[in-house]
Design an enzyme around this catalytic site. Structure first.
Site, PDB file in Angstrom:
ATOM      1  CG  PHE A 177      -0.238   0.357   2.521  1.00  0.00           C
ATOM      2  CD1 PHE A 177       0.055   1.681   2.850  1.00  0.00           C
ATOM      3  CD2 PHE A 177       0.144  -0.632   3.413  1.00  0.00           C
ATOM      4  CE1 PHE A 177       0.714   2.008   4.034  1.00  0.00           C
ATOM      5  CE2 PHE A 177       0.802  -0.328   4.591  1.00  0.00           C
ATOM      6  CZ  PHE A 177       1.094   0.999   4.900  1.00  0.00           C
ATOM      7  CB  SER A 254       4.647  -7.650   5.753  1.00  0.00           C
ATOM      8  OG  SER A 254       3.733  -8.627   5.292  1.00  0.00           O
ATOM      9  CB  CYS A 309      10.706  -0.698   2.846  1.00  0.00           C
ATOM     10  SG  CYS A 309      11.424  -0.226   1.278  1.00  0.00           S
ATOM     11  CD  GLU A 410       8.323  -3.013   8.270  1.00  0.00           C
ATOM     12  OE1 GLU A 410       7.686  -4.062   8.067  1.00  0.00           O
ATOM     13  OE2 GLU A 410       8.800  -2.328   7.354  1.00  0.00           O
TER      14      GLU A 410
HETATM   15  P1  NAD Z   1       1.384  -6.809   3.072  1.00  0.00           P
HETATM   16  O1  NAD Z   1       2.419  -7.876   3.169  1.00  0.00           O
HETATM   17  O2  NAD Z   1       0.269  -6.806   4.035  1.00  0.00           O
HETATM   18  O3  NAD Z   1       0.680  -6.840   1.608  1.00  0.00           O
HETATM   19  C1  NAD Z   1       1.449  -6.769   0.430  1.00  0.00           C
HETATM   20  C2  NAD Z   1       0.675  -7.433  -0.703  1.00  0.00           C
HETATM   21  O4  NAD Z   1       0.493  -8.809  -0.408  1.00  0.00           O
HETATM   22  C3  NAD Z   1      -0.724  -6.851  -0.922  1.00  0.00           C
HETATM   23  O5  NAD Z   1      -0.949  -6.761  -2.302  1.00  0.00           O
HETATM   24  C4  NAD Z   1      -1.635  -7.880  -0.269  1.00  0.00           C
HETATM   25  O6  NAD Z   1      -2.905  -7.965  -0.883  1.00  0.00           O
HETATM   26  C5  NAD Z   1      -0.876  -9.176  -0.460  1.00  0.00           C
HETATM   27  N1  NAD Z   1      -1.088 -10.149   0.615  1.00  0.00           N
HETATM   28  C6  NAD Z   1      -1.371  -9.895   1.920  1.00  0.00           C
HETATM   29  N2  NAD Z   1      -1.449 -11.054   2.608  1.00  0.00           N
HETATM   30  C7  NAD Z   1      -1.201 -12.046   1.722  1.00  0.00           C
HETATM   31  C8  NAD Z   1      -1.116 -13.470   1.834  1.00  0.00           C
HETATM   32  N3  NAD Z   1      -1.301 -14.085   2.989  1.00  0.00           N
HETATM   33  N4  NAD Z   1      -0.829 -14.176   0.717  1.00  0.00           N
HETATM   34  C9  NAD Z   1      -0.623 -13.571  -0.463  1.00  0.00           C
HETATM   35  N5  NAD Z   1      -0.684 -12.234  -0.613  1.00  0.00           N
HETATM   36  C10 NAD Z   1      -0.962 -11.477   0.461  1.00  0.00           C
HETATM   37  O7  NAD Z   1       2.168  -5.409   3.077  1.00  0.00           O
HETATM   38  P2  NAD Z   1       1.560  -3.935   3.163  1.00  0.00           P
HETATM   39  O8  NAD Z   1       1.027  -3.711   4.532  1.00  0.00           O
HETATM   40  O9  NAD Z   1       0.700  -3.664   1.992  1.00  0.00           O
HETATM   41  O10 NAD Z   1       2.889  -3.069   2.965  1.00  0.00           O
HETATM   42  C11 NAD Z   1       3.766  -2.741   4.003  1.00  0.00           C
HETATM   43  C12 NAD Z   1       4.954  -3.670   4.049  1.00  0.00           C
HETATM   44  O11 NAD Z   1       5.636  -3.656   2.800  1.00  0.00           O
HETATM   45  C13 NAD Z   1       5.994  -3.245   5.076  1.00  0.00           C
HETATM   46  O12 NAD Z   1       6.439  -4.381   5.759  1.00  0.00           O
HETATM   47  C14 NAD Z   1       7.107  -2.634   4.244  1.00  0.00           C
HETATM   48  O13 NAD Z   1       8.389  -2.679   4.827  1.00  0.00           O
HETATM   49  C15 NAD Z   1       7.046  -3.494   3.024  1.00  0.00           C
HETATM   50  N6  NAD Z   1       7.669  -2.849   1.877  1.00  0.00           N
HETATM   51  C16 NAD Z   1       8.877  -3.299   1.490  1.00  0.00           C
HETATM   52  C17 NAD Z   1       9.538  -2.700   0.441  1.00  0.00           C
HETATM   53  C18 NAD Z   1      10.878  -3.209   0.009  1.00  0.00           C
HETATM   54  O14 NAD Z   1      11.367  -2.755  -1.018  1.00  0.00           O
HETATM   55  N7  NAD Z   1      11.502  -4.118   0.723  1.00  0.00           N
HETATM   56  C19 NAD Z   1       8.958  -1.619  -0.229  1.00  0.00           C
HETATM   57  C20 NAD Z   1       7.705  -1.175   0.187  1.00  0.00           C
HETATM   58  C21 NAD Z   1       7.071  -1.801   1.261  1.00  0.00           C
END
Ligand code: NAD
Length: 510
Positions: A177, A254, A309, A410
């Site tokens: 997001f 995440s 991140c 985090e």
């Molecule tokens: P999230 O893991 O909740 O969701 C990310 C994506 O995965 C979404 O599209 C969601 O619909 C999908 N998803 C959620 N649960 C799932 C499951 N069980 N199985 C398959 N798909 C699933 O993450 P978020 O809250 O949207 O974003 C924040 C996180 O993203 C933070 O931990 C942040 O550090 C990380 N992030 C990392 C980077 C990087 O480059 N390392 C960049 C941006 C954000």
């Protein structure tokens, strides 16, 4: 169908063909649809999720929560489009991206505003991330050069060898997001310019910017099926991992989910790159330029409301750096203006949702319980004009120790911890012991200290007098340890490697 009054985004929404818009009414019903095989289509699932403006708490739209059938249709279209797209010369493929780039420039300001509305970040931050998105398209424009192979004559007498990069088929991405305009563009421009076809599953919390970008893809004239959008939650993501025609998956989110994605996609024989969460440390040496360090650190910790991140979570002050920086950090953080990011004077927007605000506040409570000293407390932040927005004020903890939850997990909110260390070795050992390894930075004027840090940190994205060490589109992005699962990272040269296979031709003519 529900109706919502959304005066603030009326202009933007009026241009959104993806949504059902009644222009005669000030009450605008909005549903974000899927884009499959060159057409905007309704999901078969009948499930929807409200989209909320985090700055106001108002529901502004709805997104389809698609199912496996929707996803299967998108993959079928992408698979059928692949043979012809693959045969389209790279120079011709790149021209679609030149057109997309031009269209993105034309709506730069509108897209940035839409990003602020759906995500909460300030307009300046939104513009920055839209700029980064466009830079990824610019790299895709260079694909005729970037995806070239290599060769050598006479690998044996009269025998020549050539390495050719070829696309593989249908790829997909699953994105978070926090950077909804930018992160999908880390992936599909490179993948598609290399000759693959693609399915995007963006975050269900923030689908509006991608819907707008897909309108531009339509306008740019990409052939049907080459790039598809399927909106939804984990159900669509799971369908991507299981689908036999998906050759590879790019994930950002995440660490818990990244790990699952990596495991399942690998078990199913797919290429996978899974970028996860982070806990980032910044070392401040006593010889750092303190005034500059403070302002950069404040932006790193609190920019994008800490939902980045690459955000600094913990400052490791070495020796006397603590006395030089502590009060300045608090004083500068105190001056941040909290509010709706559309207001140019605001420097700290809301976090993404009510649930996430509770989570961040839970971590602040935990920090206090575990003995950290709170110097600035953002738990009770209010913005009188927007009593229903999801605001957390800048929060600074002192006396943080490595065993505390707030030093290990985090938080993903505007919370900064200060830890005192005696020397650079102690700082490095704290960095080494953290489960995450996305980024870390050092502030110093000492070349030897900077070199030691770069050499020994063991972290993938490193800043030297830089607060947010975000690699540009022509380098490559991704972390270490639990911040990244895979080997080839996002975009740049790694992106080209990830989305192509090297075919080695050994050639002799009798
Ligand atoms: P999230 O893991 O909740 O969701 C990310 C994506 O995965 C979404 O599209 C969601 O619909 C999908 N998803 C959620 N649960 C799932 C499951 N069980 N199985 C398959 N798909 C699933 O993450 P978020 O809250 O949207 O974003 C924040 C996180 O993203 C933070 O931990 C942040 O550090 C990380 N992030 C990392 C980077 C990087 O480059 N390392 C960049 C941006 C954000």
């Amino acid at each position: 169908m529900e109706y919502f009054t959304i005066l603030i985004i009326e202009n933007i929404c009026a241009s959104l063909k993806t949504m059902e818009v009644d222009l005669n009414s000030r009450e605008i019903p909005l549903i974000v649809q899927n884009y499959i095989n060159g057409r905007w289509v309704k999901s078969a699932s009948g499930r929807f999720l409200d989209i909320t403006n985090p700055a106001t708490g108002e529901v502004i739209s709805k997104t389809s929560l698609s199912n496996k059938d929707d996803f299967d249709k998108a993959v079928k279209a992408a698979k059928e489009a692949f043979p012809k797209w693959r045969r389209t010369p790279p120079i011709v493929r790149s021209r679609y991206f030149f057109k997309l780039r031009q269209l993105l420039e034309e709506i730069f300001e509108d897209l940035s505003r839409l990003l602020t509305i759906e995500n909460g970040k300030t307009l300046i931050e939104a513009r920055g991330s839209v700029r980064r998105a466009i830079e990824n398209v610019e790299v895709a424009c260079g694909i005729p050069t970037v995806m070239q192979g290599y060769n050598l004559e006479d690998v044996a007498p009269g025998i020549d060898c050539t390495a050719i990069r070829q696309p593989l088929g249908v790829f997909g991405c699953i994105t978070p997001f926090n950077f909804p305009a930018m992160v999908p563009l880390w992936f599909f421009p490179t993948a598609v310019a290399c000759g693959n076809t693609f399915v995007v599953k963006t975050s269900e919390q923030t689908p509006l910017c991608q819907a707008r970008i897909f309108e531009l893809l339509e306008e740019a004239g990409f052939p049907p099926g080459v790039i598809n959008l399927v909106n939804g939650d984990a159900e669509v993501a799971k369908a991507m991992l299981e689908h036999p025609d998906i050759k590879g998956v790019s994930f950002v989110g995440s660490s818990k989910v990244a790990q699952q994605i990596y495991r399942r996609a690998s078990e199913n024989g797919k290429r996978v790159q899974a970028l996860g969460g982070a806990k980032n440390f910044t070392v401040v040496m006593p010889d750092a330029m303190m005034d500059k360090t403070v302002s950069v650190l404040i932006d790193s910790a609190f920019g994008n409301a800490g939902e980045r991140c690459l955000a600094t979570a913990i400052v490791l002050t070495v020796g006397s750096a603590y006395d030089m920086i502590r009060d300045a950090l608090v004083d500068t953080a105190k001056k941040m203006k909290i509010g709706n990011g559309l207001d140019d004077s605001v420097t700290l927007g809301p976090v993404i949702s009510a649930a996430h605000r509770e989570r961040v506040i839970g971590y602040i409570n935990k920090g206090i319980q575990e003995g950290a000293k709170i110097l600035l407390d953002g738990r009770k932040a209010v913005v009188p004009e927007y009593p229903n927005g999801y605001y957390v004020g800048p929060t600074v903890f002192d006396d943080v120790t490595a065993n505390m939850t707030i030093a290990k997990e985090e938080i993903f909110g505007p919370v900064l911890g200060i830890m005192r260390v005696n020397d650079l070795d102690e700082a490095l050992s704290i960095i080494h012991n953290c489960q995450y390894g996305n980024t870390c930075s050092i502030f110093t004027q000492s070349g030897p200290a900077a070199r030691k840090f770069r050499y020994e940190a063991g972290i993938s994205m490193l800043g030297i007098n830089i607060g947010v060490a975000a690699p540009m589109a022509f380098f490559t992005f991704g972390g270490a340890k639990n911040s990244f699962y895979g080997d080839l990272k996002a975009y740049g040269r790694d992106g080209v490697e990830f989305y192509t296979d090297k075919r080695i031709v050994i050639e002799r003519w009798f």
